[in-house]
Design a protein around this motif. Structure first.
Motif, PDB file in Angstrom:
ATOM      1  N   GLY A 177       7.280   9.832   3.082  1.00  0.00           N
ATOM      2  CA  GLY A 177       6.036   9.294   3.610  1.00  0.00           C
ATOM      3  C   GLY A 177       5.013  10.344   4.000  1.00  0.00           C
ATOM      4  N   LYS A 178       5.330  11.607   3.765  1.00  0.00           N
ATOM      5  CA  LYS A 178       4.376  12.672   4.100  1.00  0.00           C
ATOM      6  C   LYS A 178       3.363  12.831   2.974  1.00  0.00           C
ATOM      7  N   ILE A 179       2.108  13.070   3.365  1.00  0.00           N
ATOM      8  CA  ILE A 179       1.047  13.264   2.384  1.00  0.00           C
ATOM      9  C   ILE A 179       1.228  14.623   1.713  1.00  0.00           C
ATOM     10  N   LYS A 180       1.144  14.639   0.388  1.00  0.00           N
ATOM     11  CA  LYS A 180       1.302  15.887  -0.350  1.00  0.00           C
ATOM     12  C   LYS A 180       0.085  16.780  -0.142  1.00  0.00           C
ATOM     13  N   LYS A 181       0.325  18.084  -0.036  1.00  0.00           N
ATOM     14  CA  LYS A 181      -0.780  19.029   0.105  1.00  0.00           C
ATOM     15  C   LYS A 181      -1.551  19.157  -1.208  1.00  0.00           C
ATOM     16  N   LYS A 182      -0.822  19.121  -2.320  1.00  0.00           N
ATOM     17  CA  LYS A 182      -1.436  19.244  -3.622  1.00  0.00           C
ATOM     18  C   LYS A 182      -1.093  17.994  -4.419  1.00  0.00           C
ATOM     19  N   ALA A 209       0.832  -1.201   0.000  1.00  0.00           N
ATOM     20  CA  ALA A 209       0.000   0.000   0.000  1.00  0.00           C
ATOM     21  C   ALA A 209       0.869   1.256   0.000  1.00  0.00           C
ATOM     22  N   LYS A 210       1.944   1.247   0.771  1.00  0.00           N
ATOM     23  CA  LYS A 210       2.861   2.393   0.807  1.00  0.00           C
ATOM     24  C   LYS A 210       3.513   2.611  -0.555  1.00  0.00           C
ATOM     25  N   LYS A 211       3.913   1.504  -1.201  1.00  0.00           N
ATOM     26  CA  LYS A 211       4.519   1.619  -2.530  1.00  0.00           C
ATOM     27  C   LYS A 211       3.518   2.202  -3.523  1.00  0.00           C
ATOM     28  N   ALA A 212       2.264   1.786  -3.418  1.00  0.00           N
ATOM     29  CA  ALA A 212       1.232   2.277  -4.335  1.00  0.00           C
ATOM     30  C   ALA A 212       0.986   3.773  -4.131  1.00  0.00           C
ATOM     31  N   LEU A 213       0.958   4.214  -2.885  1.00  0.00           N
ATOM     32  CA  LEU A 213       0.756   5.640  -2.609  1.00  0.00           C
ATOM     33  C   LEU A 213       1.916   6.475  -3.141  1.00  0.00           C
ATOM     34  N   LEU A 214       3.126   5.975  -3.023  1.00  0.00           N
ATOM     35  CA  LEU A 214       4.298   6.668  -3.549  1.00  0.00           C
ATOM     36  C   LEU A 214       4.256   6.677  -5.075  1.00  0.00           C
ATOM     37  N   ARG A 215       3.949   5.536  -5.681  1.00  0.00           N
ATOM     38  CA  ARG A 215       3.906   5.398  -7.132  1.00  0.00           C
ATOM     39  C   ARG A 215       2.855   6.320  -7.762  1.00  0.00           C
ATOM     40  N   VAL A 263       0.701  10.281  -4.180  1.00  0.00           N
ATOM     41  CA  VAL A 263      -0.095  10.773  -3.047  1.00  0.00           C
ATOM     42  C   VAL A 263       0.816  11.179  -1.888  1.00  0.00           C
ATOM     43  N   VAL A 264       1.923  10.457  -1.728  1.00  0.00           N
ATOM     44  CA  VAL A 264       2.870  10.767  -0.654  1.00  0.00           C
ATOM     45  C   VAL A 264       4.250  11.033  -1.241  1.00  0.00           C
ATOM     46  N   THR A 265       5.087  11.689  -0.432  1.00  0.00           N
ATOM     47  CA  THR A 265       6.466  11.928  -0.830  1.00  0.00           C
ATOM     48  C   THR A 265       7.314  10.724  -0.443  1.00  0.00           C
ATOM     49  N   ARG A 266       8.586  10.733  -0.836  1.00  0.00           N
ATOM     50  CA  ARG A 266       9.480   9.624  -0.490  1.00  0.00           C
ATOM     51  C   ARG A 266       9.634   9.468   1.026  1.00  0.00           C
TER      52      ARG A 266
END
Length: 79
Positions: A69-74, A55-61, A64-67
């Motif tokens: 692990g922080k959620i992007k604002k935009k 799931a973490k890899k999918a969010l990065l790919r 949605v998140v930065t390397r």
């Protein structure tokens, strides 16, 4: 003055065959997506740690998140 345009010998795109090809690609994509979802559901029961990593890899790919692990604002920008 009416100039004649030279005739180009190009194949015309057959709209129906193009539509059929696009539908086939969509069908393949949907099948792969369904397989991925089933795989994630199986992971949830078998290995929660593995599901978490996937799931973490999918969010990065997907951006949605930065390397770190922080959620992007935009997440989406049209600029």
């Amino acid at each position: 003055m009416n100039k004649e345009m030279p005739y180009k010998r190009e194949k015309e795109v057959d709209a129906m065959s193009t539509a059929i090809k696009l539908r086939a690609c969509e069908g393949k994509y949907l099948d792969e997506l369904e397989t991925y979802i089933v795989k994630l559901k199986d992971m949830k029961h078998d290995s929660t740690e593995e599901a978490y990593k996937e799931a973490k890899k999918a969010l990065l790919r997907t951006g949605v998140v930065t390397r770190s692990g922080k959620i992007k604002k935009k997440i989406v920008s049209w600029e």
